[in-house]
Design a protein around this motif. Structure first.
Motif, PDB file in Angstrom:
ATOM      1  N   GLN A 131     -11.689 -15.607  -5.184  1.00 21.50           N
ATOM      2  CA  GLN A 131     -11.645 -14.649  -3.871  1.00 21.50           C
ATOM      3  C   GLN A 131     -12.881 -13.656  -3.697  1.00 21.50           C
ATOM      4  OE1 GLN A 131      -8.101 -12.778  -3.639  1.00 21.50           O
ATOM      5  NE2 GLN A 131      -6.854 -14.299  -4.653  1.00 21.50           N
ATOM      6  N   THR A 132     -13.473 -13.047  -4.636  1.00 25.92           N
ATOM      7  CA  THR A 132     -14.415 -11.862  -4.623  1.00 25.92           C
ATOM      8  C   THR A 132     -15.912 -12.399  -4.766  1.00 25.92           C
ATOM      9  OG1 THR A 132     -14.322 -11.292  -6.785  1.00 25.92           O
ATOM     10  CG2 THR A 132     -12.365 -10.576  -5.099  1.00 25.92           C
ATOM     11  N   ARG A 164     -11.682  -1.783  -6.141  1.00 26.58           N
ATOM     12  CA  ARG A 164     -10.860  -3.077  -5.638  1.00 26.58           C
ATOM     13  C   ARG A 164      -9.587  -3.019  -6.243  1.00 26.58           C
ATOM     14  NH1 ARG A 164     -12.618  -6.343  -9.739  1.00 26.58           N
ATOM     15  NH2 ARG A 164     -12.714  -8.364  -8.269  1.00 26.58           N
ATOM     16  N   CYS A 188       1.153 -11.247  -3.002  1.00 27.87           N
ATOM     17  CA  CYS A 188       0.520 -12.378  -2.503  1.00 27.87           C
ATOM     18  C   CYS A 188      -0.903 -12.676  -3.449  1.00 27.87           C
ATOM     19  CB  CYS A 188       0.051 -11.925  -1.036  1.00 27.87           C
ATOM     20  SG  CYS A 188      -1.092 -10.690  -0.657  1.00 27.87           S
ATOM     21  N   ARG A 189      -1.084 -11.917  -4.503  1.00 30.69           N
ATOM     22  CA  ARG A 189      -2.097 -12.272  -5.348  1.00 30.69           C
ATOM     23  C   ARG A 189      -3.404 -11.983  -4.757  1.00 30.69           C
ATOM     24  NH1 ARG A 189      -2.201 -16.609  -8.590  1.00 30.69           N
ATOM     25  NH2 ARG A 189      -1.678 -18.040  -6.770  1.00 30.69           N
ATOM     26  N   ARG A 190      -3.598 -11.390  -3.396  1.00 26.66           N
ATOM     27  CA  ARG A 190      -5.019 -11.355  -2.685  1.00 26.66           C
ATOM     28  C   ARG A 190      -5.600  -9.894  -3.203  1.00 26.66           C
ATOM     29  NH1 ARG A 190      -5.356 -16.457  -2.082  1.00 26.66           N
ATOM     30  NH2 ARG A 190      -3.240 -16.186  -3.257  1.00 26.66           N
ATOM     31  N   TRP A 191      -6.781  -9.870  -3.486  1.00 28.53           N
ATOM     32  CA  TRP A 191      -7.663  -8.807  -3.607  1.00 28.53           C
ATOM     33  C   TRP A 191      -8.106  -8.391  -2.370  1.00 28.53           C
ATOM     34  CZ3 TRP A 191      -9.420  -6.795  -8.315  1.00 28.53           C
ATOM     35  CH2 TRP A 191      -8.937  -7.507  -9.301  1.00 28.53           C
ATOM     36  N   MET A 212     -11.965  -7.890   1.391  1.00 32.36           N
ATOM     37  CA  MET A 212     -13.070  -8.381   0.341  1.00 32.36           C
ATOM     38  C   MET A 212     -14.327  -8.709   1.085  1.00 32.36           C
ATOM     39  SD  MET A 212     -13.080  -8.127  -2.769  1.00 32.36           S
ATOM     40  CE  MET A 212     -11.935  -7.027  -3.483  1.00 32.36           C
ATOM     41  N   TRP A 268       6.210 -18.523   2.823  1.00 34.79           N
ATOM     42  CA  TRP A 268       4.933 -17.867   2.864  1.00 34.79           C
ATOM     43  C   TRP A 268       4.830 -16.944   1.747  1.00 34.79           C
ATOM     44  CZ3 TRP A 268       2.508 -13.258   2.257  1.00 34.79           C
ATOM     45  CH2 TRP A 268       1.557 -13.069   2.670  1.00 34.79           C
ATOM     46  N   LEU A 269       3.849 -17.257   0.692  1.00 32.35           N
ATOM     47  CA  LEU A 269       3.672 -16.456  -0.705  1.00 32.35           C
ATOM     48  C   LEU A 269       2.365 -15.762  -0.394  1.00 32.35           C
ATOM     49  CD1 LEU A 269       4.637 -19.158  -3.353  1.00 32.35           C
ATOM     50  CD2 LEU A 269       6.351 -17.424  -2.150  1.00 32.35           C
ATOM     51  N   GLY A 270       1.413 -16.325   0.217  1.00 31.16           N
ATOM     52  CA  GLY A 270       0.159 -15.698   0.293  1.00 31.16           C
ATOM     53  C   GLY A 270      -0.612 -16.031   1.613  1.00 31.16           C
ATOM     54  N   PRO A 271      -1.463 -15.760   1.851  1.00 28.85           N
ATOM     55  CA  PRO A 271      -2.422 -16.229   3.280  1.00 28.85           C
ATOM     56  C   PRO A 271      -2.765 -17.498   3.018  1.00 28.85           C
ATOM     57  CG  PRO A 271      -3.770 -14.335   2.213  1.00 28.85           C
ATOM     58  CD  PRO A 271      -2.492 -14.444   1.500  1.00 28.85           C
ATOM     59  N   GLN A 315       7.252 -12.017  -2.635  1.00 30.16           N
ATOM     60  CA  GLN A 315       6.797 -12.017  -3.978  1.00 30.16           C
ATOM     61  C   GLN A 315       6.903 -10.630  -4.683  1.00 30.16           C
ATOM     62  OE1 GLN A 315       4.516 -15.358  -5.872  1.00 30.16           O
ATOM     63  NE2 GLN A 315       3.368 -15.033  -4.174  1.00 30.16           N
TER      64      GLN A 315
END
Lengths: 1004, 104, 205
Positions: free
Chosen positions: A750-751, B56, B63-66, B84, C83-86, C157
């Motif tokens: 992701q980063t 960060r 949702c496990r997004r950074w 990000m 929906w769990l994430g984008p 979640q």
């Protein structure tokens, strides 16, 4: 001993239920009270004013307040497992059969041996701990500390497990209102009417706060009737919730507040089994309205602590709300108007008033009204001394001008002294919310400054006194809070009509002169609970303490369980006066949570015993249990450690299991391994970057062992990854690393490299993994999977096959962690137990032996295979492990650059070697330090430490793995492990592979 | 207990998040080209300002997004949340000299 | 080796099968009821919602448009997409649906950057229903479940007590589904039974 029912009651009135008598015991004596009493009000109604002894001097003490600010009336409630120390009798609701004892009294309240401390009091001045008990040190352990604990201990902690249950609840709202006095009720009404979700939390048994003991009327209704109507309206609003007996004790970031609700305490111990006794509320509020009221300040005069000395507001409360006849002859000593409420209450109850002593030369209209009612008011006078021991018997009244006493005065006899030194807004929660308070010179108190969070203070806690103004501020705060949270138009409802009371300003009288100089006769108590006097504060200032935070710690002013609710401002003012500064220049101390003490039980909630932490088990767990396995904790997992047969100890079981794997067939439940599906066009490139070795060239259907490093070059995780298709890999990680490896992969995707087309999905628990290992493993697989070509050419080492095993579609990996011929059979975890049973059944004729983690660790150590977290600890590089063969020279990977940093490339880094103890039966303890020489004078240079150590039935001796400075250059050398107890073990450094160095056994 | 606005899921309790340290410290594109000091600075050296700090965070339990966040280390106030790979909102944050700028 | 042939349906054991009777005994439909919904088909799906090829392929394979609004659920017949994430969804369908859905997805997603993985055995599902269900959850959940903040058709979640869960509200009653990893299921079921126990007692007044 039984005393008759309390006779010190008013004829009628109050909010106690006289139809519901209750009996209770205090210090072994049985008394009577009524439903609606607190323990304090019930004791006072029985004429019991002496309720405790002070902390340091063990002076007799009485009830000072009627609320959370009580410093004196601390009791130990109940006995045995449910005993609880240091509860404020002013907040303990009376129930049938209540048992309480006073604290700080030994052996008894009336005959207290510690009272001798009073005679020694000149040794107990400020900083006495620091000064008196420092030397000699030996006396501290044997004499001073046990003595101090006995004498000074505030009550006793329970010694038995708490039989009650506690729980927690999370709640969200648009507006949280703290405190259900006039301001809080008004705020809740104004906010609630908009439809906003409103929570009103109040620490008392019933809502109303000061209105419950007020003689004022609102819209022509007696104050308690207005409260009842307000509550009825709140109850009719579906989005409003009112929680009584709920103390908001902490105000944290972003309007997160904690409160404790005492759900069943008022019913008595164990009254409602199965229900939580107390509940911890976690509140997240869009807006907060603080309506926490104010604490009345005591006056600091000589011997101001005698039983029978009480806050004027508490006098009014006990008389009006609890129907207590507090005495027969009262003196009221005040600097301000509010004490005239107590005058009115005493008059109405027919309690005699000797006089009002008002420090103001011109006390104003309230005093005139009292005089008109026949009360003697001594204006411009103070109480300069008190008389009495277990109960006040009289006061010395003197004129006082410019801090100087008149040479003569009069003595008044009394059995009750009501005092008021003004009011301190309860800014505790405001201060916890990071708001700064400011000194208001007109009101003589600290008031909230600018709010630091989405919060408003209303009413007395905001420095607003006078019922009409308080109600108006509450209504405005509630309407505004709701509006800011998205409800209503912010319009403020009309304020109920209240009678205006003419008022006069209060007097700033922080320290009342005594008949003799300060410290010479009589004690001017500032902090009643910690026995801190005005003299102590003066002394601290003379000794050079100028910061209020230092003075607080040196004198312990404000550091008792009441956190200085009655003492902080008086102490500060006396310090400021001593230093010749203004109060705002000296500052104020910061208030911290909790506002009132909170039980450990409610902090723990249900997170106890088996619910302290989840216990994770594999789908095969029930079989292991039935087989008698002992379990090892691996993170939250329970993994079979070994499977003892009857009569076997661990050593015997591991010996049998380890021999079985090397000689025949063993089976291990490896389901806990982390498993990640990796898919995408760039999957190979991605794996090349995150593993130290190359995966993009791996053939489809092939497996490879890989190491991962962090950017600092230290080994992070390892495991086998298989290629299932051109853009499809299946990664395994260590058991403990499953979650962190997936998070780490996502982090990079992701980063750092969002351009890479790769997706990762955890399938750790989708698959049960059954590892069969040993020379007979191929025979077993052939039996179980007749359709699968298992010959070495068709199914070579480091490859995987998908096919039917025991009738199930399975993924079979030919990899080995034991060094033996091994297969790992993976099936969907719902079928893990069925497959395990099939393997056991088919393996019976091969003598299959289930083995646990101990045998697994032994077998891999014989081969010199590392375990992450055992041979590595975050300071070990692949090169330190001698795994240069797995570190690619061609490509970049995470951590590669670090492997050539000067520190990581040092020749004398600790590196992995094997150890053979000279005594073949000696198993070195893991973690043992290794040195070059036996004996020697410390400090002895450390060479390294043992990372893994076992006795091997296959080698017939003990062996170990170790990290040793420059290890590979020391092969053949002797090192020593000095053990606890003085023994030293000698061992020889060898290569870290002890068995089958050619690796032929894994071919079967 | 912070209340953090995940850019995708909205406000959630701090317990659902992990902090990943200082933001805008990009991995060098050619690590081999850096000397020990430069590489060491990338691995070990971070700002620790009193006041606004770019960090960060990952919505680990959600949702496990950074994402990036500007937080005031004194008041704990969260001043901005931004994706990000993007720059912080104008005037916010503390991008110190030791930061290796994202070359993307 | 006919004696060790496993029946892939009949020989399955769900994570909470051994607690089935206990859960039933701890349930009171007038307050809160707890039961396991075993063996539901679950497929983890990854892809970019901005990739029209991906969205169209999933539409073709599943007959539904994947939800792109955070925390929402889309239903089509017996198939639901959470929906769990984008770029992440959980496709849920009845027991046995996985093979057909997976092959439909594999065919439709040929050449598209995406991932579809069978995770039917990765988590089990606990149904929590009844007037007290939200209150039970509030004992271990920091999220706001008030009807103004959450409701049917919503998913998130989060962490319940000490276990990571996917929480889906399926009904107004309220009714919830908790998707929990197998190894946490016993812990979570025990925690739920403990949290629900007080509602079988007379209330405090």
């Amino acid at each position: 001993m039984t005393k008759p029912m309390g006779s010190h009651r008013t004829a009628n009135g109050g909010r106690i239920d006289r139809s519901r008598p209750l009996s209770f015991m205090f210090d072994g004596v049985t008394y009577g009270g009524f439903a609606g009493d607190t323990l304090a009000s019930a004791l006072l109604a029985n004429g019991v004013h002496l309720v405790g002894r002070s902390f340091k001097y063990h002076r007799p003490r009485g009830v000072l307040t009627a609320g959370a600010d009580e410093p004196n009336a601390l009791v130990q409630l109940e006995r045995g497992a449910r005993t609880e120390p240091n509860l404020r009798a002013t907040q303990v609701e009376l129930y049938q059969g209540l048992v309480a004892t006073s604290v700080n009294a030994w052996p008894s309240l009336t005959h207290d041996l510690g009272a001798v401390n009073q005679l020694l009091s000149r040794f107990f001045v400020a900083g006495f701990y620091y000064k008196t008990f420092m030397r000699p040190k030996v006396l501290w352990d044997r004499v001073y500390e046990p003595f101090l604990r006995r004498m000074a201990g505030l009550g006793r902690a329970p010694e038995l497990p708490d039989p009650d249950i506690y729980d927690k609840m999370h709640v969200h709202c648009d507006v949280l209102v703290v405190g259900a006095g006039p301001a809080g009720l008004a705020a809740a009404l104004a906010a609630g009417r908009t439809g906003a979700r409103v929570i009103l939390m109040d620490e008392q048994a019933e809502a109303g706060g000061s209105l419950l003991s007020s003689a004022e009327s609102l819209d022509g209704k007696p104050a308690p009737d207005w409260v009842a109507d307000a509550l009825a309206e709140l109850a009719s609003l579906p989005a409003v919730r009112v929680l009584q007996r709920t103390s908001v004790f902490g105000y944290y970031d972003q309007n997160f507040l904690c409160a404790v609700e005492r759900r069943t305490d008022h019913l008595g111990p164990g009254a409602r089994p199965g229900l939580s006794r107390q509940r911890l509320w976690h509140v997240r509020a869009a807006r907060v309205v603080l309506a926490t009221g104010a604490h009345e300040r005591p006056l600091v005069f000589a011997d101001n602590d005698r039983p029978g000395v009480m806050q004027a507001s508490a006098v009014a409360t006990y008389v009006r709300r609890f129907g207590v006849r507090l005495g027969s002859r009262a003196v009221i000593f005040t600097t301000n108007d509010s004490a005239y409420d107590a005058v009115d209450a005493l008059l109405a109850a027919g309690i005699g008033i000797a006089a009002v002593v008002d420090s103001r030369p011109d006390p104003g209209p309230r005093a005139e009204a009292a005089r008109a009612a026949g009360v003697v008011v001594h204006a411009g006078c103070v109480v300069a001394a008190t008389h009495g021991t277990r109960r006040i018997t009289g006061v010395e009244v003197r004129g006082c001008e410019g801090g100087v006493l008149a040479p003569a005065g009069l003595r008044l006899s009394c059995d009750l002294l009501a005092i008021s030194g003004g009011w301190s807004p309860a800014v505790h929660l405001f201060s916890q919310s990071q708001g700064r308070v400011r000194w208001d010179e007109a009101k003589l108190c600290f008031v909230p400054g600018e709010a630091a969070q989405a919060q408003t203070s209303a009413g007395a806690c905001n420095g607003t006194f006078g019922l009409g103004a308080v109600l108006a501020e509450g209504l405005a705060a509630g309407a505004s809070a709701a509006h800011l949270a998205g409800f209503g138009d912010g319009a403020v409802p009309a304020t109920p009509a209240v009678a205006e009371v003419a008022a006069a300003p209060g007097d700033a009288l922080w320290l009342v002169p005594g008949l003799k100089p300060l410290g010479r006769a009589g004690k001017h108590f500032v902090d009643f609970q910690n026995d801190v006097t005005a003299f102590d504060i003066r002394l601290a200032a003379r000794e050079g303490f100028e910061s209020v935070e230092h003075v607080k710690r040196y004198t312990t002013n404000g550091m008792a369980t009441d956190q200085g609710k009655t003492s902080n401002v008086n102490g500060l003012a006396i310090l400021a006066d001593t230093l010749g500064r203004a109060i705002p220049e000296v500052g104020t101390t910061t208030f911290r949570a909790p506002y009132t003490p909170v039980t450990f039980g409610v902090m723990a909630g249900r997170d106890l015993g088996e619910m302290l932490d989840p216990v994770r088990t594999t789908p095969i767990h029930a079989w292991h249990v039935a087989r008698g396995a002992l379990f090892e904790d691996v993170g939250q997992w329970k993994r079979p450690w070994y499977f003892p047969l009857a009569g076997e100890d661990m050593h015997a079981a591991v010996r049998r299991e380890a021999k079985a794997v090397r000689d025949g067939l063993g089976v291990l439940d490896a389901s806990t391994l982390g498993k990640i599906e990796i898919r995408g066009r760039d999957a190979g490139v991605f794996l090349d970057r995150i593993y130290t070795n190359l995966f993009s060239k791996l053939g489809i259907g092939r497996c490879r062992y890989g190491l991962m490093c962090k950017e600092d070059g230290m080994v992070f995780d390892d495991g086998v990854t298989a290629r299932l298709g051109p853009d499809h890999y299946y990664m395994t990680t260590t058991t403990g690393g499953a979650a962190r490896v997936l998070d780490w992969l996502e982090d990079y995707l992701q980063t750092e490299w969002p351009d890479l087309e790769v997706y990762c999905t955890s399938v750790t628990e989708q698959w049960s993994t059954i590892a069969v290992s040993g020379p007979r493993a191929r025979d077993l697989l052939a039996d179980l999977a007749p359709g699968m070509a298992v010959d070495p050419e068709s199914f070579p080492f480091l490859s995987m096959r998908e096919g039917m095993v025991a009738g199930l579609a399975a993924r079979v990996f030919r990899i080995s962690f034991t060094g033996e011929l091994s297969y790992e059979i993976n099936v969907p975890s719902h079928l893990g137990l069925a497959m395990w049973q099939a393997v056991m059944a088919a393996g019976a004729r091969h003598g299959i032996t289930p083995y646990g983690t101990e045998t697994m660790h032994l077998l891999r150590a014989e081969k010199g295979f590392i375990i992450i977290g055992q041979e590595t600890d975050g300071t070990v590089t692949p090169l330190d492990l001698g795994m240069d063969w797995i570190v690619s020279k061609q490509k970049d990977f995470v951590g590669k650059r670090s492997l050539t940093r000067s520190d990581t490339a040092r020749a004398d880094r600790k590196r992995l070697v094997g150890l053979l103890p000279e005594d073949e039966g000696e198993v070195l303890p893991e973690g043992a330090q290794l040195v070059e020489m036996a004996g020697g004078t410390p400090p002895v240079p450390m060479l390294g430490h043992v990372t893994s150590s076992y006795w091997s039935p296959n080698l017939g001796r003990s062996f170990a793995l170790a990290l040793i400075k420059g290890g590979p250059e020391r092969l053949g050398q002797i090192v020593f492990a000095p053990l606890a107890g003085g023994r030293t073990v000698k061992a020889r450094i060898v290569e870290p592979v002890f068995l089958d160095r050619e690796g032929s056994r894994q071919n079967g | 207990m912070l209340l953090i606005s995940c850019p995708h899921c909205g406000p959630c309790d701090e317990t659902e998040f992990h902090c990943g340290g200082e933001a805008h410290v990009a991995r060098p594109h050619d690590p081999a080209a850096l000397d020990d000091a430069a590489w060491g600075a990338f691995i070990f050296m971070r700002n620790n300002p009193k006041g606004q700090f770019n960090e960060r965070w990952v919505h680990a339990a959600g949702c496990r997004r950074w994402f990036n966040m500007v937080r005031d280390t004194v008041t704990h106030r969260i001043l901005a949340v931004y994706p990000m790979g993007s720059r912080p909102p104008a005037g916010l944050g503390h991008l110190g000299a030791a930061v290796v700028e994202d070359a993307q | 080796m006919a004696d060790v042939l496993i029946n892939p349906v009949a020989d399955r054991l769900s994570p909470l099968e051994l607690l089935r009777v206990t859960l039933a005994a701890a349930s009171d439909p007038s307050q809160v009821a707890i039961r396991e919904l075993p063996f539901l088909c679950q497929i983890a799906l990854r892809g970019s919602p901005g990739n029209t090829l991906f969205m169209a392929a999933v539409q073709k394979a599943l007959g539904l448009d994947l939800p792109v609004k955070a925390g929402s659920v889309v239903l089509a017949g017996s198939v639901r997409a959470l929906w769990l994430g984008p770029d992440e969804w959980l496709v849920v369908a009845p027991d046995g649906a996985a093979p057909a859905l997976l092959s439909a997805l594999a065919a439709a997603l040929e050449g598209v950057h995406a991932q579809a993985v069978d995770v039917s055995a990765n988590r089990t599902v606990i149904a929590l229903e009844g007037p007290r269900a939200a209150e039970v959850l509030a004992k271990g959940l920091t999220l706001d479940l008030h009807p103004r903040a959450f409701g049917p058709g919503r998913v998130t979640q989060t962490i319940l007590a000490r276990a990571a869960v996917i929480l889906e509200q399926t009904g107004e009653a309220p009714a919830y589904r908790l998707y929990v990893r197998n190894s946490f299921a016993t812990y979570l079921a025990s925690w739920l039974m403990d949290a629900a126990a007080e509602y079988r007692l007379p209330p405090l007044c």
